[in-house]
Design an enzyme around this catalytic site. Sequence first.
Site, short mmCIF file in Angstrom:
data_model
loop_
_atom_site.label_atom_id
_atom_site.label_comp_id
_atom_site.label_asym_id
_atom_site.label_seq_id
_atom_site.Cartn_x
_atom_site.Cartn_y
_atom_site.Cartn_z
CG HIS A 96 -0.21 0.11 2.53
ND1 HIS A 96 0.48 -0.94 3.08
CD2 HIS A 96 -0.08 1.14 3.42
CE1 HIS A 96 1.01 -0.57 4.24
NE2 HIS A 96 0.70 0.69 4.46
CG ASP A 98 1.46 5.09 4.75
OD1 ASP A 98 1.02 3.95 4.89
OD2 ASP A 98 2.56 5.48 5.21
CG HIS A 254 5.06 1.09 3.14
ND1 HIS A 254 4.47 2.24 2.66
CD2 HIS A 254 4.52 0.89 4.38
CE1 HIS A 254 3.63 2.73 3.56
NE2 HIS A 254 3.63 1.92 4.60
NE ARG A 269 2.31 6.57 9.37
CZ ARG A 269 1.25 5.95 8.84
NH1 ARG A 269 1.39 4.74 8.34
NH2 ARG A 269 0.08 6.53 8.83
#
Length: 306
Positions: A96, A98, A254, A269
């Site tokens: 995917h 993000d 990723h 993150r």
Amino acid sequence: MLAAVQVIKLGAHIGARIDGVRLGPDVDPATAGKINAALLEHKVIFFSGQHHLDEEGQLGFARTLGVPTTAHPTVTSRGTRLLPIDSRYDKANSWHTDVTFVDRIPKASILRAVTLPAYGGTTTWASTEAAYQQLPAPLRALADNLWALHTNQYDYAAQTAADLELTAEQRQYRQEFVSDYYETEHPVVRVHPETGRRVLLLGHFVKRFIGFGSAESATIFNVLQARITRLENTIRWNWEPGDVAIWDNRATQHYAVADYDDQYRYLSRVTLAGDIPVDIHGTPSRAVVGDASQYSEVVAPVPLAS
């Protein structure tokens, strides 16, 4: 600090390690510019030995590269600025980009290792720029004119046998993930706002292609997605304590490899605000359902000089 920065290329199409930088809010503009340039060229960059970095330092460093978003458009219970990547709640083990279910796709993410399993738990990135460049002419002509509907329900809406085995924490996370519903129409080929290069915009948030039914969409998706995830277009990172990764969310996908059994894995993150994609004709993406203005500003970067 600028003179000490070393960029070590790790793969032909994606990946570099940067040495000689101590990450934090005091990174000077010249060094931040060199980091951003390396990000544009290599798509994902890695820093080792950043043991001093905590949440505030990570957020402060992020501000040297851009404008942080809130942690997530829908998952708000576990933080407002930093999103915990916590294996107790979810494992992002599918390809995917993000947050493509909103109109303002993030520029980049900065991921810091906090608690790692004794084995496994690697992350793999793929270059969507290299994938586009490698398309044969007939497939490129198709992709250039395709649009896709992205939604945050994707496979979370499906009740499968695996869903019945979810823990209470995982079930709660998935319910929160779809608590606010988003649909956005994006071009399958977008023009990167800084490099001007064409990249593929796909990943697991794609529900279908505009003008195609579900069966046809699945076939087209599999053909294009397989081009992105060719091993030659990927790099796999084996995390160590003190590692930080930054990826250009506009030019990559990723996959977090869930090969660490029931061990605990936790990373932190921070996401940087991006722009609204445009296709090769200059037509911008369209929000169909949902307002992402509370999640992120729209930040349009200055294109690189040609």
